[in-house]
Design an enzyme around this catalytic site. Sequence first.
Site, PDB file in Angstrom:
ATOM      1  CB  SER A 199      30.590  35.042  26.903  1.00 40.24           C
ATOM      2  OG  SER A 199      31.656  35.961  27.108  1.00 40.24           O
ATOM      3  CG  ASP A 200      29.319  36.531  33.353  1.00 38.46           C
ATOM      4  OD1 ASP A 200      29.872  37.655  33.371  1.00 38.46           O
ATOM      5  OD2 ASP A 200      28.679  36.077  34.321  1.00 38.46           O
ATOM      6  CB  ALA A 201      33.877  38.283  32.909  1.00 35.51           C
TER       7      ALA A 201
END
Length: 375
Positions: A283-285
Amino acid sequence: MASIDLSAAPFNLDDEAVAWVAATRDSLTPRDKLAQLFVLLERGTPAEVAGNVRSFKPGGITRIYSDDLAAEIALARDLEALSAIPLLVSADLEGSRMSLPFGTSVPNPLGLAAVDDVEATTAISTIMAKEAAAVGLNWSFTPVIDINAAWRSAIVGTRSYGSDMDRVERHALAQIAAFQANGVAATVKHWPGEGHDDRDQHLVTTVNPLTMPEWEASFGQLYRKAIAAGVLSVMSAHIALPAFVRALDPDAGAEAYRPASLSRILNEDLLRRELGFNGLIVSDATPMAGLGDWGPRDQVLPEVVIAGCDVILFSDDPNGDLMRLVKAVADGRLSQERVDEAVTRVLALKAALGLHKADRAEPNLDAARAADAES
């Protein structure tokens, strides 16, 4: 558990490595399986980082390095000793302001695109990878294969190779090859493609507005080429692709704008089934508002894994987030089969990098200095 062919691209594991993945996964407690799905952001002192790794047992960390090379080498060696399972150690190797503080300062991607010399991009990417590997860094969240169509984009800017798709492709593939030839797993981002929306995913979910024919001719081609080149991971971002969701369900409504990081349709149906990606999805942050706007964290954090991301990137409350996953498994939202599938891919990435081997090279101060001197 869904069958994963670890002998196929991009992991390409031999029988010994496949056996290590299975044996390691099956030896983990339910709690430690879930901990393997986390990459924690570590900015603190070496002692603080070591303490966090010892207590939480994450699958990996993203280290914000100090300029003290000797201290960072010592930390890297300590982390190897502290971790029964080798750690993924990651960073954004993007050059320019994102260069390692003790490494060689190199141009950002837009600068490389301006030069437009693929051999130069290969050489600079090789320098970056060798310096990273020498300090124990084995995973980069690059290259950015976004297309800078909306030039005011807060996300793309100078981080991609510009607005010409063919140029983005040439240089991104060169960086993937150079990184992975030198022991650093590459990641293409931001899935399913950024650059047409000038908003910021730190603040809001952004939207890829392309029709599917337009997407296939641009981002679709870039991701297909990266997958064919053997890129080991893809970052699923807080970006919606309503055209694909509506093609499956014309009445999707607001669900068409669900970000990829929370969308099984975009991760499983499009990325895995349509594009054939067999590697790891990160995932992104997760503290970003582009994810958090979709509901309370008790709800959305487990959905990251349910939706097909194998790794949860960053957490402001790791123990709280771990308990959110524990509760989701207990109440049936998150299946143990899905957890085991994600853990398998995390361990497979480690094996693909050779981290399971007893004779792997350790972080070494002399080697790091030599890599810097060579550059």
